[in-house]
Design an enzyme around this catalytic site. Sequence first.
Site, PDB file in Angstrom:
ATOM      1  N   GLY A   1       0.934   3.744 -14.217  1.00 17.28           N
ATOM      2  CA  GLY A   1       0.848   5.069 -13.598  1.00 17.28           C
ATOM      3  C   GLY A   1       1.754   5.238 -12.380  1.00 17.28           C
TER       4      GLY A   1
ATOM      5  N   THR B   1      -2.003  10.081   3.555  1.00 17.25           N
ATOM      6  CA  THR B   1      -0.765   9.706   2.869  1.00 17.25           C
ATOM      7  C   THR B   1      -0.178  10.860   2.066  1.00 17.25           C
ATOM      8  OG1 THR B   1       0.024   8.333   1.038  1.00 17.25           O
ATOM      9  CG2 THR B   1      -2.300   8.779   1.063  1.00 17.25           C
ATOM     10  N   ASP B   2       1.125  10.793   1.823  1.00 20.41           N
ATOM     11  CA  ASP B   2       1.755  11.800   0.957  1.00 20.41           C
ATOM     12  C   ASP B   2       1.368  11.595  -0.507  1.00 20.41           C
ATOM     13  OD1 ASP B   2       3.173   9.440   0.516  1.00 20.41           O
ATOM     14  OD2 ASP B   2       5.158  10.324   0.745  1.00 20.41           O
ATOM     15  N   GLU B   3       0.762  10.422  -0.821  1.00 21.98           N
ATOM     16  CA  GLU B   3       0.461  10.120  -2.227  1.00 21.98           C
ATOM     17  C   GLU B   3      -0.608  11.050  -2.803  1.00 21.98           C
ATOM     18  OE1 GLU B   3       0.333   5.930  -3.142  1.00 21.98           O
ATOM     19  OE2 GLU B   3       1.564   5.453  -1.400  1.00 21.98           O
TER      20      GLU B   3
ATOM     21  N   PRO C   1      10.457  -9.138  -6.707  1.00 17.96           N
ATOM     22  CA  PRO C   1       9.995  -8.356  -7.864  1.00 17.96           C
ATOM     23  C   PRO C   1      10.253  -6.857  -7.713  1.00 17.96           C
ATOM     24  CG  PRO C   1       8.128  -9.048  -6.503  1.00 17.96           C
ATOM     25  CD  PRO C   1       9.358  -9.595  -5.851  1.00 17.96           C
TER      26      PRO C   1
ATOM     27  N   TYR D   1      -6.186   4.565  -5.286  1.00 17.51           N
ATOM     28  CA  TYR D   1      -5.930   4.667  -3.843  1.00 17.51           C
ATOM     29  C   TYR D   1      -5.730   6.124  -3.430  1.00 17.51           C
ATOM     30  CZ  TYR D   1      -3.135   4.798   0.445  1.00 17.51           C
ATOM     31  OH  TYR D   1      -2.653   5.119   1.694  1.00 17.51           O
TER      32      TYR D   1
ATOM     33  N   ASN E   1       5.588   3.841   5.336  1.00 17.65           N
ATOM     34  CA  ASN E   1       5.968   3.254   6.627  1.00 17.65           C
ATOM     35  C   ASN E   1       6.552   1.855   6.419  1.00 17.65           C
ATOM     36  OD1 ASN E   1       3.705   4.358   9.225  1.00 17.65           O
ATOM     37  ND2 ASN E   1       4.336   5.482   7.424  1.00 17.65           N
TER      38      ASN E   1
ATOM     39  N   GLU F   1      -8.661   0.865   2.760  1.00 21.38           N
ATOM     40  CA  GLU F   1      -8.003  -0.026   1.810  1.00 21.38           C
ATOM     41  C   GLU F   1      -6.717   0.704   1.469  1.00 21.38           C
ATOM     42  OE1 GLU F   1      -8.655  -3.009   0.767  1.00 21.38           O
ATOM     43  OE2 GLU F   1     -10.523  -3.194   1.870  1.00 21.38           O
TER      44      GLU F   1
ATOM     45  N   LYS G   1      -7.980   8.660  -1.023  1.00 22.94           N
ATOM     46  CA  LYS G   1      -7.468   9.306   0.203  1.00 22.94           C
ATOM     47  C   LYS G   1      -7.570  10.826   0.073  1.00 22.94           C
ATOM     48  CE  LYS G   1      -5.774   7.565   3.361  1.00 22.94           C
ATOM     49  NZ  LYS G   1      -6.362   6.995   4.609  1.00 22.94           N
TER      50      LYS G   1
HETATM   51  P1  NAD Z   1      -3.623  -1.860   6.526  1.00 21.49           P
HETATM   52  O1  NAD Z   1      -4.155  -2.241   5.184  1.00 21.49           O
HETATM   53  O2  NAD Z   1      -2.506  -2.643   7.117  1.00 21.49           O
HETATM   54  O3  NAD Z   1      -4.809  -1.869   7.596  1.00 21.49           O
HETATM   55  C1  NAD Z   1      -6.073  -1.357   7.327  1.00 21.49           C
HETATM   56  C2  NAD Z   1      -7.011  -1.800   8.438  1.00 21.49           C
HETATM   57  O4  NAD Z   1      -8.312  -1.213   8.195  1.00 21.49           O
HETATM   58  C3  NAD Z   1      -7.223  -3.327   8.491  1.00 21.49           C
HETATM   59  O5  NAD Z   1      -7.154  -3.759   9.828  1.00 21.49           O
HETATM   60  C4  NAD Z   1      -8.625  -3.519   7.910  1.00 21.49           C
HETATM   61  O6  NAD Z   1      -9.284  -4.663   8.421  1.00 21.49           O
HETATM   62  C5  NAD Z   1      -9.312  -2.220   8.349  1.00 21.49           C
HETATM   63  N1  NAD Z   1     -10.458  -1.870   7.493  1.00 21.49           N
HETATM   64  C6  NAD Z   1     -10.484  -1.839   6.129  1.00 21.49           C
HETATM   65  N2  NAD Z   1     -11.721  -1.486   5.711  1.00 21.49           N
HETATM   66  C7  NAD Z   1     -12.472  -1.262   6.829  1.00 21.49           C
HETATM   67  C8  NAD Z   1     -13.816  -0.852   7.052  1.00 21.49           C
HETATM   68  N3  NAD Z   1     -14.646  -0.614   6.022  1.00 21.49           N
HETATM   69  N4  NAD Z   1     -14.260  -0.730   8.324  1.00 21.49           N
HETATM   70  C9  NAD Z   1     -13.424  -0.988   9.372  1.00 21.49           C
HETATM   71  N5  NAD Z   1     -12.146  -1.387   9.213  1.00 21.49           N
HETATM   72  C10 NAD Z   1     -11.678  -1.528   7.965  1.00 21.49           C
HETATM   73  O7  NAD Z   1      -3.246  -0.310   6.384  1.00 21.49           O
HETATM   74  P2  NAD Z   1      -2.046   0.502   7.050  1.00 21.49           P
HETATM   75  O8  NAD Z   1      -0.849   0.370   6.198  1.00 21.49           O
HETATM   76  O9  NAD Z   1      -1.981   0.178   8.489  1.00 21.49           O
HETATM   77  O10 NAD Z   1      -2.579   1.992   6.861  1.00 21.49           O
HETATM   78  C11 NAD Z   1      -3.385   2.616   7.862  1.00 21.49           C
HETATM   79  C12 NAD Z   1      -3.724   4.026   7.402  1.00 21.49           C
HETATM   80  O11 NAD Z   1      -2.538   4.789   7.193  1.00 21.49           O
HETATM   81  C13 NAD Z   1      -4.493   4.082   6.081  1.00 21.49           C
HETATM   82  O12 NAD Z   1      -5.480   5.063   6.182  1.00 21.49           O
HETATM   83  C14 NAD Z   1      -3.431   4.467   5.046  1.00 21.49           C
HETATM   84  O13 NAD Z   1      -4.005   5.175   3.985  1.00 21.49           O
HETATM   85  C15 NAD Z   1      -2.538   5.354   5.896  1.00 21.49           C
HETATM   86  N6  NAD Z   1      -1.123   5.429   5.474  1.00 21.49           N
HETATM   87  C16 NAD Z   1      -0.412   4.288   5.277  1.00 21.49           C
HETATM   88  C17 NAD Z   1       0.939   4.366   4.927  1.00 21.49           C
HETATM   89  C18 NAD Z   1       1.771   3.116   4.737  1.00 21.49           C
HETATM   90  O14 NAD Z   1       2.941   3.221   4.365  1.00 21.49           O
HETATM   91  N7  NAD Z   1       1.258   1.920   5.021  1.00 21.49           N
HETATM   92  C19 NAD Z   1       1.541   5.610   4.773  1.00 21.49           C
HETATM   93  C20 NAD Z   1       0.770   6.776   4.991  1.00 21.49           C
HETATM   94  C21 NAD Z   1      -0.561   6.653   5.347  1.00 21.49           C
HETATM   95  P1  TYD Z   2       4.355  -0.277  -1.811  1.00 20.18           P
HETATM   96  O1  TYD Z   2       4.993  -0.929  -0.639  1.00 20.18           O
HETATM   97  O2  TYD Z   2       3.236  -0.997  -2.508  1.00 20.18           O
HETATM   98  O3  TYD Z   2       3.904   1.180  -1.342  1.00 20.18           O
HETATM   99  P2  TYD Z   2       3.373   2.441  -2.225  1.00 20.18           P
HETATM  100  O4  TYD Z   2       2.922   1.968  -3.557  1.00 20.18           O
HETATM  101  O5  TYD Z   2       2.244   2.951  -1.385  1.00 20.18           O
HETATM  102  O6  TYD Z   2       4.541   3.408  -2.299  1.00 20.18           O
HETATM  103  O7  TYD Z   2       5.478   0.009  -2.883  1.00 20.18           O
HETATM  104  C1  TYD Z   2       6.632   0.762  -2.575  1.00 20.18           C
HETATM  105  C2  TYD Z   2       7.414   0.936  -3.849  1.00 20.18           C
HETATM  106  O8  TYD Z   2       7.918  -0.340  -4.266  1.00 20.18           O
HETATM  107  C3  TYD Z   2       6.564   1.444  -5.010  1.00 20.18           C
HETATM  108  O9  TYD Z   2       7.373   2.316  -5.809  1.00 20.18           O
HETATM  109  C4  TYD Z   2       6.239   0.190  -5.795  1.00 20.18           C
HETATM  110  C5  TYD Z   2       7.443  -0.692  -5.565  1.00 20.18           C
HETATM  111  N1  TYD Z   2       7.198  -2.147  -5.540  1.00 20.18           N
HETATM  112  C6  TYD Z   2       8.023  -3.001  -6.274  1.00 20.18           C
HETATM  113  O10 TYD Z   2       8.953  -2.565  -6.986  1.00 20.18           O
HETATM  114  N2  TYD Z   2       7.778  -4.350  -6.196  1.00 20.18           N
HETATM  115  C7  TYD Z   2       6.755  -4.870  -5.445  1.00 20.18           C
HETATM  116  O11 TYD Z   2       6.562  -6.115  -5.444  1.00 20.18           O
HETATM  117  C8  TYD Z   2       5.938  -3.975  -4.692  1.00 20.18           C
HETATM  118  C9  TYD Z   2       4.800  -4.516  -3.853  1.00 20.18           C
HETATM  119  C10 TYD Z   2       6.196  -2.631  -4.760  1.00 20.18           C
END
Ligand code: NAD
Ligand code: TYD
Length: 357
Positions: free
Chosen positions: A298, A134-136, A214, A159, A189, A89, A163
């Site tokens: 937060g 994640t870096d978070e 927003p 979240y 990303n 998630e 992680k």
């Molecule tokens: P996403 O939400 O787009 O995709 C998550 C995928 O995992 C989906 O296809 C979902 O169906 C699947 N999934 C969820 N719960 C599951 C379960 N219980 N069993 C099997 N599959 C399940 O996420 P994303 O943005 O592609 O992120 C992928 C990974 O990279 C995550 O672990 C996230 O923490 C990490 N990450 C994301 C970012 C970012 O900017 N998006 C940055 C750093 C790290």
């Molecule tokens: P997001 O894409 O949800 O990634 P993350 O929270 O993992 O960094 O959000 C990126 C930044 O943008 C974050 O500082 C929250 C902000 N944000 C908005 O200002 N408006 C929005 O509608 C959303 C979804 C995020």
Amino acid sequence: MKKNILVTGGAGFIGSNFIRCAFKQPGFKGKIVNLDKLTYAGNPENLAGIQKKYRGRYVFAKGDICDYKTVLALMKKHDISVVAHFAAESHVDRSIFGPKDFIETNINGTFTLLEAARTFWAGRKDVRFHHVSTDEVYGSLGAAGKFKETTPYDPRSPYSASKASSDHLVRAYGHTYGLPVTISNCSNNYGPFHFPEKLIPLVILNALGGKPLPVYGDGLQVRDWLYVEDHCSAIWRIISRGRAGATYNVGGNCEMKNIDVVKGICGALEALAPSAKNPALGGRKYSDLITYVKDRPGHDRRYAIDFSRIKKELGWSPSVDFKTGLRRTVAWYLANEAWVENVKTGAYRSWLKKNYK
Ligand code: NAD
Ligand code: TYD
């Protein structure tokens, strides 16, 4: 490399980009098994055509990473020797309003995968469990400094706490059981197939529809943006050449204030799909839609990544600058109307029901 890879969460944003990236690697001759539960964020259309293109080398398995029997059976059946674990998630706002699924998938799911890998691999060293994180997990920065691999963990949302927990479990399995693990902690990303709940795709689609853009709080929060294909190439390097037991920070060297990201999207849209020709705008410019809204509880102020370790050890650096990446991303959303429409209307869900009973 002839190893078979179990990708978890391969129907999501980064996982689907990674599968495409892996198949393009010249030396990769193995199979990819994509285990995905297909939550709201999982969309098989993200991998349309892949089965045909890589006939016999791509397997999709609908299932939950929390289900030990399923995971172990897949590992055995396909002789898996690499796990690339993306399933999670992933949306901070959702974790604030409903943290339960984050605990279940991100913590228990990672634990289940580790247990299955430990059982199936039984002490082998020619295998790899890679956790995409994640870096978070490092918390929030002040005005100066960057996250290093040695920065103490300080997660501040459900979240990032989930992680961080999974990172700890992965590391613990490396130390305690000698499981060959690696972790990557990556910054934000962006790119094709990004689900439109996250900032960049949400703003692109809202702008095209003439809806408010927003911006949380004062919009001065900083994120370090990385084009998704660069993240995937970093993961490939870590899996192929990274040291077992190591953590690698991955980032874009691209700190941007949220408000500047939103203005950048408006600029790219004006160039590629001018507001003057968009009836949904009714004479307004895209930037007129920018709307400051209540801040996220937060809300972390600033993230920035020091990626010198992966640069030094594995020769990786980001290759796509933000302006180029953003233009490509906006162009992709403009060119993929059917994907956008299906995601927006949830139409792909009926397709799912038909194909994955
Ligand atoms: P996403 O939400 O787009 O995709 C998550 C995928 O995992 C989906 O296809 C979902 O169906 C699947 N999934 C969820 N719960 C599951 C379960 N219980 N069993 C099997 N599959 C399940 O996420 P994303 O943005 O592609 O992120 C992928 C990974 O990279 C995550 O672990 C996230 O923490 C990490 N990450 C994301 C970012 C970012 O900017 N998006 C940055 C750093 C790290
Ligand atoms: P997001 O894409 O949800 O990634 P993350 O929270 O993992 O960094 O959000 C990126 C930044 O943008 C974050 O500082 C929250 C902000 N944000 C908005 O200002 N408006 C929005 O509608 C959303 C979804 C995020």
